[in-house]
Design a protein around this motif. Structure first.
Motif, PDB file in Angstrom:
ATOM      1  N   PRO A 143       0.800  -1.227   0.000  1.00 63.20           N
ATOM      2  CA  PRO A 143       0.000   0.000   0.000  1.00 63.20           C
ATOM      3  C   PRO A 143       0.837   1.285   0.000  1.00 63.20           C
ATOM      4  CG  PRO A 143      -0.878  -1.577   1.573  1.00 63.20           C
ATOM      5  CD  PRO A 143       0.458  -2.089   1.147  1.00 63.20           C
ATOM      6  N   PHE A 199      -9.271  -1.805   6.033  1.00 72.21           N
ATOM      7  CA  PHE A 199      -9.339  -0.342   5.967  1.00 72.21           C
ATOM      8  C   PHE A 199      -8.032   0.302   6.431  1.00 72.21           C
ATOM      9  CE2 PHE A 199     -10.149   3.714   8.155  1.00 72.21           C
ATOM     10  CZ  PHE A 199     -10.579   4.467   7.072  1.00 72.21           C
ATOM     11  N   GLY A 217      -4.857  -1.373   4.429  1.00 75.18           N
ATOM     12  CA  GLY A 217      -5.008  -1.276   2.989  1.00 75.18           C
ATOM     13  C   GLY A 217      -5.272   0.144   2.556  1.00 75.18           C
ATOM     14  N   MET A 218      -6.511   0.566   2.651  1.00 74.09           N
ATOM     15  CA  MET A 218      -6.901   1.889   2.173  1.00 74.09           C
ATOM     16  C   MET A 218      -6.194   3.029   2.903  1.00 74.09           C
ATOM     17  SD  MET A 218     -10.712   3.605   1.948  1.00 74.09           S
ATOM     18  CE  MET A 218     -11.184   2.696   0.474  1.00 74.09           C
ATOM     19  N   LEU A 270      -3.687   6.087   1.460  1.00 75.68           N
ATOM     20  CA  LEU A 270      -4.072   7.499   1.522  1.00 75.68           C
ATOM     21  C   LEU A 270      -3.071   8.326   2.320  1.00 75.68           C
ATOM     22  CD1 LEU A 270      -7.948   7.177   1.988  1.00 75.68           C
ATOM     23  CD2 LEU A 270      -6.617   7.489  -0.121  1.00 75.68           C
ATOM     24  N   VAL A 306      -8.715   7.500  -3.375  1.00 72.71           N
ATOM     25  CA  VAL A 306      -9.624   6.647  -2.602  1.00 72.71           C
ATOM     26  C   VAL A 306     -10.092   5.469  -3.445  1.00 72.71           C
ATOM     27  CG1 VAL A 306     -11.848   6.532  -1.439  1.00 72.71           C
ATOM     28  CG2 VAL A 306     -10.374   8.514  -1.089  1.00 72.71           C
ATOM     29  N   SER A 366      -7.523   2.825  -4.031  1.00 71.36           N
ATOM     30  CA  SER A 366      -7.134   2.107  -2.821  1.00 71.36           C
ATOM     31  C   SER A 366      -8.101   0.985  -2.447  1.00 71.36           C
ATOM     32  CB  SER A 366      -7.027   3.084  -1.643  1.00 71.36           C
ATOM     33  OG  SER A 366      -8.306   3.562  -1.257  1.00 71.36           O
ATOM     34  N   VAL A 367      -9.258   0.929  -3.090  1.00 69.70           N
ATOM     35  CA  VAL A 367     -10.268  -0.080  -2.741  1.00 69.70           C
ATOM     36  C   VAL A 367      -9.758  -1.514  -2.899  1.00 69.70           C
ATOM     37  CG1 VAL A 367     -12.519  -1.043  -3.380  1.00 69.70           C
ATOM     38  CG2 VAL A 367     -12.253   1.427  -3.085  1.00 69.70           C
ATOM     39  N   SER A 402      -6.773  -2.687  -2.669  1.00 71.23           N
ATOM     40  CA  SER A 402      -5.811  -2.955  -1.604  1.00 71.23           C
ATOM     41  C   SER A 402      -6.531  -3.273  -0.303  1.00 71.23           C
ATOM     42  CB  SER A 402      -4.886  -1.754  -1.408  1.00 71.23           C
ATOM     43  OG  SER A 402      -3.973  -1.981  -0.351  1.00 71.23           O
ATOM     44  N   MET A 403      -7.601  -2.534  -0.019  1.00 74.49           N
ATOM     45  CA  MET A 403      -8.384  -2.788   1.180  1.00 74.49           C
ATOM     46  C   MET A 403      -8.946  -4.211   1.153  1.00 74.49           C
ATOM     47  SD  MET A 403     -11.785  -0.766   2.561  1.00 74.49           S
ATOM     48  CE  MET A 403     -12.730  -1.187   1.085  1.00 74.49           C
ATOM     49  N   SER A 412     -11.626  -7.116  -6.670  1.00 67.78           N
ATOM     50  CA  SER A 412     -10.370  -6.369  -6.785  1.00 67.78           C
ATOM     51  C   SER A 412      -9.931  -6.233  -8.239  1.00 67.78           C
ATOM     52  CB  SER A 412      -9.269  -7.066  -5.978  1.00 67.78           C
ATOM     53  OG  SER A 412      -9.556  -7.044  -4.601  1.00 67.78           O
TER      54      SER A 412
END
Length: 303
Positions: A29, A156, A159-160, A164, A179, A182-183, A185-186, A232
């Motif tokens: 990440p 969250f 990952g996300m 961020l 954002v 990054s989904v 990765s979450m 993903s």
């Protein structure tokens, strides 16, 4: 047939204590967030190294808190499968494990002060909350890992949120694009935790945990894991179609064999030792996906 677990010796004890297969959840990440930031301007290399170091330290500390509290609560035995159980199998003192984890947190805080000095002190609040969550994941009276929310929280935060933060320290802002990217990765970090909970399902039941895998059952848990993988990859296609990413981001599909193997292994085998390759492939998926997506973003930016 009883499974034989070979104890590690020497430096391997301390290396396994960090649970290295989970460290990709910290590296990928940060790398991805930095590559996204590169498309907005110059990247500060020292801030990238500082962020990566702090993230790895926090992840290792979280793993050690997990080791410590699993021992304290009697969940780990000398016959436990996997790389947990260092205290019971290798004779490492529980207090030593806890002290090392706290030391890693202290070093991460020092690095965090440097990052805040170079960017914004608002990150101090975010960082401290993240560290608190890392501790409460297995520590405290109501560990998050023992609830159905372990995948959500770990996905969250590791990952996300990591993406961020890595993006913010380079750009000074957080964008909708960052954002959205990054989904996946979450979801993939959540997949690592889900794969762990599928493997440990029976032992966790005996230990009183109420993980998502336990609540929905093994077959449904594997289906949820499959959904994490599928969404993903499809998410990247959607972002390309909507113009958020370039077609170079399709490089992530070079990693698709790993999640396919992971699901096949979970469907075929049930014994904890037999599904260890599935856990490894899940972790590798997270690493390769993040690296390939970051590389795809970089190539798209350079071209």
């Amino acid at each position: 047939m009883q499974q034989t677990i070979k104890a590690d010796t020497g430096w391997r004890i301390w290396w396994q204590l960090t649970r290295p297969h989970t460290l990709t959840a910290a590296f990928a990440p940060v790398f991805l967030g930095t590559m996204i930031a590169l498309t907005y301007g110059d990247v500060h290399f020292l801030l990238f190294i500082a962020m990566l170091s702090a993230s790895l330290l926090i992840q290792m500390a979280t793993n050690m808190f997990n080791e410590y509290y699993d021992f304290v609560r009697g969940l780990d035995t000398e016959h436990s499968v996997g790389i947990g159980g260092t205290i019971v199998r290798n004779g490492v003192k529980a207090k030593t494990v806890l002290n090392i984890a706290l030391t890693f947190y202290a070093i991460a805080i020092i690095i965090g002060v440097y990052i805040c000095m170079q960017t914004s002190w608002m990150l101090a609040i975010v960082g401290l909350i993240s560290m608190l969550i890392g501790y409460l994941y297995t520590g405290g009276p109501y560990p998050i890992a023992y609830t159905p929310f372990g995948e959500l929280v770990s996905g969250f935060v590791m990952g996300m949120l990591l993406i961020l933060i890595a993006f913010y320290i380079q750009t000074g802002t957080v964008t909708t694009e960052a954002v959205l990217i990054s989904v996946p990765s979450m979801l993939l970090v959540a997949a690592i935790m889900m794969s762990n909970n599928i493997r440990d399902l029976e032992g966790d039941k005996e230990g009183g945990r109420k993980t998502l895998a336990i609540l929905v059952g093994r077959n449904n848990a594997i289906s949820i894991l499959s959904a994490f993988f599928i969404v993903s990859y499809l998410w990247i296609i959607v972002l390309i179609i909507t113009g958020q990413l370039t077609p170079w981001s399709l490089l992530v599909f070079l990693s698709v064999a790993k999640p396919i193997k992971a699901i096949a292994t979970f469907r075929k085998h049930t014994l904890p030792l037999e599904v260890m390759p599935a856990m490894k492939n899940t972790a590798v998926t997270n690493t390769l996906f993040g690296l390939l997506l970051g590389i795809g973003i970089l190539i798209g930016y350079l071209l």
